[in-house]
Design a protein around this motif. Structure first.
Motif, PDB file in Angstrom:
ATOM      1  N   GLY A 133       0.853  -0.963   0.032  1.00 38.97           N
ATOM      2  CA  GLY A 133       0.224  -0.073   0.016  1.00 38.97           C
ATOM      3  C   GLY A 133       0.819   1.223   0.094  1.00 38.97           C
ATOM      4  N   SER A 134       0.225   2.400   0.044  1.00 39.99           N
ATOM      5  CA  SER A 134       0.967   3.755   0.061  1.00 39.99           C
ATOM      6  C   SER A 134       0.596   4.466   1.313  1.00 39.99           C
ATOM      7  CB  SER A 134       0.349   4.463  -1.217  1.00 39.99           C
ATOM      8  OG  SER A 134       0.823   3.774  -2.437  1.00 39.99           O
ATOM      9  N   LEU A 135       1.604   5.225   1.547  1.00 40.26           N
ATOM     10  CA  LEU A 135       1.510   6.143   2.779  1.00 40.26           C
ATOM     11  C   LEU A 135       1.459   7.774   2.175  1.00 40.26           C
ATOM     12  CD1 LEU A 135       3.776   4.850   5.747  1.00 40.26           C
ATOM     13  CD2 LEU A 135       1.043   4.944   5.483  1.00 40.26           C
ATOM     14  N   LYS A 150      -4.792   1.435   0.608  1.00 42.93           N
ATOM     15  CA  LYS A 150      -4.814  -0.020   0.637  1.00 42.93           C
ATOM     16  C   LYS A 150      -4.409  -0.334  -0.875  1.00 42.93           C
ATOM     17  CE  LYS A 150      -7.648  -1.130   4.352  1.00 42.93           C
ATOM     18  NZ  LYS A 150      -8.906  -1.779   5.322  1.00 42.93           N
ATOM     19  N   PRO A 151      -4.152  -1.646  -1.465  1.00 43.74           N
ATOM     20  CA  PRO A 151      -4.131  -1.972  -2.757  1.00 43.74           C
ATOM     21  C   PRO A 151      -5.526  -1.756  -3.373  1.00 43.74           C
ATOM     22  CG  PRO A 151      -2.804  -3.414  -1.305  1.00 43.74           C
ATOM     23  CD  PRO A 151      -3.782  -2.662  -0.164  1.00 43.74           C
ATOM     24  N   ASP A 152      -6.567  -1.954  -2.853  1.00 39.26           N
ATOM     25  CA  ASP A 152      -7.808  -1.911  -3.310  1.00 39.26           C
ATOM     26  C   ASP A 152      -8.288  -0.343  -3.419  1.00 39.26           C
ATOM     27  OD1 ASP A 152      -8.534  -1.416  -0.861  1.00 39.26           O
ATOM     28  OD2 ASP A 152     -10.156  -2.679  -0.614  1.00 39.26           O
ATOM     29  N   SER A 153      -7.322   0.541  -3.285  1.00 43.50           N
ATOM     30  CA  SER A 153      -7.449   1.979  -3.082  1.00 43.50           C
ATOM     31  C   SER A 153      -8.378   2.598  -2.173  1.00 43.50           C
ATOM     32  CB  SER A 153      -7.939   2.636  -4.453  1.00 43.50           C
ATOM     33  OG  SER A 153      -6.998   2.236  -5.612  1.00 43.50           O
ATOM     34  N   THR A 154      -8.756   1.750  -1.130  1.00 42.61           N
ATOM     35  CA  THR A 154      -9.642   2.366  -0.003  1.00 42.61           C
ATOM     36  C   THR A 154      -8.629   3.195   1.050  1.00 42.61           C
ATOM     37  OG1 THR A 154      -9.512   0.436   1.269  1.00 42.61           O
ATOM     38  CG2 THR A 154     -11.454   0.905  -0.079  1.00 42.61           C
ATOM     39  N   ILE A 155      -9.165   4.064   1.562  1.00 48.84           N
ATOM     40  CA  ILE A 155      -8.120   4.919   2.448  1.00 48.84           C
ATOM     41  C   ILE A 155      -8.422   4.710   3.950  1.00 48.84           C
ATOM     42  CG2 ILE A 155      -7.469   7.281   3.137  1.00 48.84           C
ATOM     43  CD1 ILE A 155      -8.409   8.224   0.335  1.00 48.84           C
ATOM     44  N   GLN A 156      -7.409   4.700   4.966  1.00 46.08           N
ATOM     45  CA  GLN A 156      -7.499   4.830   6.172  1.00 46.08           C
ATOM     46  C   GLN A 156      -6.637   6.323   6.465  1.00 46.08           C
ATOM     47  OE1 GLN A 156      -5.653   0.610   6.665  1.00 46.08           O
ATOM     48  NE2 GLN A 156      -6.934   0.921   8.614  1.00 46.08           N
TER      49      GLN A 156
END
Length: 478
Positions: A133-135, A150-156
């Motif tokens: 994933g990305s930060l 996340k890899p599915d493009s959802t954001i935390q």
């Protein structure tokens, strides 16, 4: 004498008989080789989620199951008691409690009837929810934020606050994912860098480091009283290097990269200088050199990394100094980029406010030369200021973001092309994907992915919305 002859004849006859017997015996052996077990369903790599079950149950053919002994061994370099990572049984059934690293493992089969052993090697890759994933580092009304995509493009969003129960320091500058590219890309941590410091995060759980230096000030063997970060870059050996308080610091690489002191800052590169924040780090034949700009004397200066950074100032030979003298520039450095460790472009502001483009090449690995190529008024000066975002690609293009406008600039032809995707808010971030086929743009509260392959002019590939505040920097693990 007669007896001696008889004995000699007998001896020769015996030797002849032995030789003939051995010759006739060749090929008469009937050897039965032991049956070799055949293993099915044992992969070369298993992905294991930290804290979750790991089950490996191969099928064995060729020998009865009750005739075999099974030993599973996971090789854990950091283990205090290696024997705890050895298991018995026809299947490996464990709760994976190791780190999010790649481990070598081996299944040993022993035939109990003859003692023969058979070895089968494989690997286990430990993962966490944050292994891929990305930060994204952002700023929301003066508050530094960190979000995980996340890899599915959802954001935390606000992931740092949620995990660490505190807020990040103000003034976000960079986020770096450190890994030693010379020791198998060993993950060494994330660094969130702010204008007066920063924090280091565990790559597995995004918690602030407790054992290793957890803040940028902790990362000094002897820290200055105050920190003013100009800019920091990640070195391929997995340490930070850059400008702090106008001096150049480099993380130590002379110890094991899992040591708590690896990457810590010693003293700065000794010298009488005050550097601008911008610098270029080049590598040619594994030799690293730094191009920087001295603010007070208005000159380009040389640093080399000989184990640690060393300041050499203007210890180089200016070539084509009639174009411009790099040791006597009465101008301010705004931006500097380098293409393929070769052509370097510096954008300078003169006393009268003019914006100049300087092109040059350096050889700071000996013989030490600085070759000026051109000095010209920049045709698109209205798009260059301190807030401009700029980066270059290996194919020679320079991407320039000014306010809400984004361009591709060819410094050879001086052609400026507006990209197809437009923005309604100021652009706050420019990044390149690893393959340099995608330009990543931060604007407003969104991340945009633009197609910049050959023949493409920045068509929109995708967009991620919901970043708290404006994106400042981002990094990723794939």
């Amino acid at each position: 004498m007669k007896n001696k002859k008889i004995k000699l004849v007998c001896a020769l006859a015996t030797l002849l008989w032995i030789a003939v017997s051995c010759y006739k015996d060749q090929g008469n052996y009937d050897i039965t080789m032991p049956t070799t077990p055949v293993v099915h369903g044992l992969d070369t790599l298993y992905n294991a989620l930290v804290g979750d079950s790991l089950i490996i149950e191969p099928m064995i053919e060729g020998l009865p199951k009750e005739q075999l002994l099974y030993e599973w061994r996971i090789y854990v370099p950091e283990a205090v008691r290696p024997e705890l990572n050895s298991y018995q049984g026809a299947a490996l059934r464990i709760v994976f409690g190791l780190q999010a690293k790649r481990y070598t493992a081996r299944l040993t089969l022993t035939n109990t009837e003859n003692g023969m052993k058979y070895f089968y090697k494989f690997h286990i890759q430990g993962n966490t929810a944050f292994s891929k994933g990305s930060l994204v580092l952002s700023e929301d009304d003066g508050v530094t934020k960190l979000s995980f995509i996340k890899p599915d493009s959802t954001i935390q969003p606000n992931i740092y606050e949620s995990i660490n129960r505190e807020i990040l320091p103000v003034g976000p500058r960079h986020i770096h994912y450190l890994r030693n590219q010379f020791t198998g890309n060993t993950p060494l941590g994330y660094w969130v860098i702010t204008q007066n410091g920063g924090v280091r995060l565990d790559v597995n759980n995004l918690q602030k480091e407790a054992v290793k230096p957890g803040t940028l000030k902790d990362n000094f063997f002897l820290a200055p009283t105050t920190l003013q970060v100009g800019s920091l870059q990640s070195h391929p050996q997995g340490v930070l290097m850059g400008v702090i308080n106008g001096k150049f610091y480099g993380g130590t690489t002379t110890t094991w990269d899992q040591s708590n002191t690896y990457g810590m800052f010693g003293t700065y590169a000794d010298g009488d200088y005050t550097l601008a924040p911008q610098f270029v780090m080049s590598v040619i034949n594994n030799n690293f050199s730094i191009i920087a700009f001295e603010n007070n004397k208005k000159q380009f200066v040389r640093l080399n990394i000989y184990g640690a950074p060393m300041y050499f100032g203007t210890q180089y030979t200016p070539v084509s100094s009639s174009i411009f003298d790099p040791t006597k520039l009465d101008m301010e450095l705004l931006h500097m980029v380098q293409i393929n460790n070769s052509d370097t472009y510096a954008y300078m502001k003169s006393i009268d406010g003019g914006i100049y483009e300087l092109k040059f090449n350096v050889n700071f690995n000996g013989p030490f030369t600085f070759t000026a190529a051109h000095k010209r008024l920049f045709k698109y000066a209205e798009f260059i200021d301190q807030d401009t975002k700029m980066l270059c690609t290996r194919n020679g293009n320079i991407y320039i973001a000014h306010r809400n406008r984004l361009f591709r600039y060819n410094p050879i032809s001086e052609q400026l092309t507006a990209l197809n995707t437009t923005f309604n808010t100021p652009i706050s971030m420019l990044k390149l994907d690893d393959d340099e086929q995608t330009l990543i743009v931060g604007a407003g509260s969104s991340i945009y992915y633009l197609d910049i392959q050959v023949g493409r002019d920045g068509d929109l590939l995708g967009q991620i919305q919901g970043i708290p505040g404006k994106p400042i920097d981002m990094t990723w693990r794939k």
